[in-house]
Enzyme design. Structure first.
Site, short mmCIF file in Angstrom:
data_model
loop_
_atom_site.label_atom_id
_atom_site.label_comp_id
_atom_site.label_asym_id
_atom_site.label_seq_id
_atom_site.Cartn_x
_atom_site.Cartn_y
_atom_site.Cartn_z
N SER A 128 -40.16 -38.62 12.97
CA SER A 128 -40.37 -39.06 14.53
C SER A 128 -39.52 -40.25 15.00
O SER A 128 -38.39 -40.62 14.66
CB SER A 128 -41.87 -40.09 14.19
OG SER A 128 -42.61 -39.40 13.25
N1 SAH Z 1 -43.74 -39.61 8.88
C1 SAH Z 1 -42.71 -38.59 8.87
C2 SAH Z 1 -42.71 -37.59 10.00
C3 SAH Z 1 -43.82 -36.72 9.66
S1 SAH Z 1 -43.44 -34.93 10.42
C4 SAH Z 1 -41.17 -39.29 8.79
O1 SAH Z 1 -41.25 -40.59 8.96
O2 SAH Z 1 -40.42 -38.56 8.87
C5 SAH Z 1 -45.27 -34.66 9.89
C6 SAH Z 1 -45.50 -34.16 8.56
O3 SAH Z 1 -46.96 -34.00 8.22
C7 SAH Z 1 -44.55 -32.93 7.92
O4 SAH Z 1 -43.79 -33.31 6.82
C8 SAH Z 1 -45.83 -32.15 7.77
O5 SAH Z 1 -45.47 -31.16 6.51
C9 SAH Z 1 -46.81 -32.99 7.28
N2 SAH Z 1 -48.14 -32.52 7.19
C10 SAH Z 1 -48.75 -31.47 8.33
N3 SAH Z 1 -50.16 -31.26 7.65
C11 SAH Z 1 -50.25 -31.95 6.59
C12 SAH Z 1 -51.38 -32.07 5.63
N4 SAH Z 1 -52.51 -31.60 5.85
N5 SAH Z 1 -51.16 -32.70 4.68
C13 SAH Z 1 -50.20 -33.38 4.29
N6 SAH Z 1 -48.95 -33.58 5.22
C14 SAH Z 1 -49.13 -32.79 6.33
#
Ligand code: SAH
Length: 213
Positions: A61
């Protein structure tokens, strides 16, 4: 001033100018080096206030959004926090400096494995990273004082609302994945849930079930 120190100063300045003013959050963002969480082609842009691609087609992000979400959680050092969407592990690393315990879940095994390696290398011992479908939360560790979701659902997932302690706060983006979403703050009260809209954001979608990799 060294290049690294100047880069860090500019990074913090950019975040502060977007409204991250909580001193504890800024200190945590000063201590956690975003450069550790961005690999390959995009590494040189790690200190720009922009989201960047990571493995598995996901994104780390935008730092100012990480700061604003962290600030909105209003963490205390006693808090047990659940993060949905480990991704690079950057958000979890920042949370780990401000809370007692962090559980972070991602549906991609590879992202969880790589984040775990980083947490160990950085000595962040109060984070547990788990492969799973975060839309179900983590019932065995509930209730949580704080919950942060870093992928967008159309509505706040019911299991997450249920796993929030009374008095607890959840921050998450809601809305259609291909449109502008709203970042909302949910506070659980004795009587129910209060909702506050914070700002427009754009996140990758929350997807149900585990990924292949
Ligand atoms: N917080 C992260 C950015 C996240 S991007 C950072 O600091 O880098 C969003 C993430 O959510 C992705 O890695 C994706 O795989 C995950 N995601 C999406 N749907 C999900 C679910 N149902 N359960 C767990 N993770 C999920």
């Amino acid at each position: 001033m060294t290049d690294a120190a100047e880069r860090k100063m500019r990074f913090l300045y950019a975040i502060r100018s977007k409204g991250v003013t909580d001193a504890r959050v800024l200190t945590a963002m000063e201590r956690i080096d975003r450069g550790e969480f961005v690999r390959g082609l995009f590494a040189e842009r790690a200190y720009d206030d922009t989201p960047l691609p990571i493995a598995c087609g996901q994104t780390i992000s935008q730092p100012s959004v990480v700061g604003l979400m962290t600030q909105s959680l209003d963490l205390t050092p006693r808090d047990k926090v659940l993060e949905i969407g480990t991704g690079s592990g950057y958000q979890a690393a920042i949370l780990s400096l401000l809370a007692r315990r962090v559980y972070t879940i991602d549906r991609h095994r590879r992202l969880v494995r790589e984040a775990e390696e980083l947490f160990a290398r950085l000595g962040l011992t109060n984070i547990t990273a788990i492969v799973g479908d975060g839309s179900r939360g983590l019932p065995e560790q509930a209730p949580f004082d704080r919950i942060i979701v870093t992928a967008a659902a159309e509505d706040p997932p019911g299991p997450l609302l249920a796993q929030l302690r009374i008095g607890g706060i959840m921050v998450l983006p809601v809305g259609q994945s291909d449109a502008v979403q709203s970042l909302i703050k949910v506070t659980r009260t004795e009587a129910g849930y209060d909702y506050e809209e914070l700002r427009a954001v754009r996140f990758v979608p929350l997807v149900e079930g585990l990924a292949e990799d």
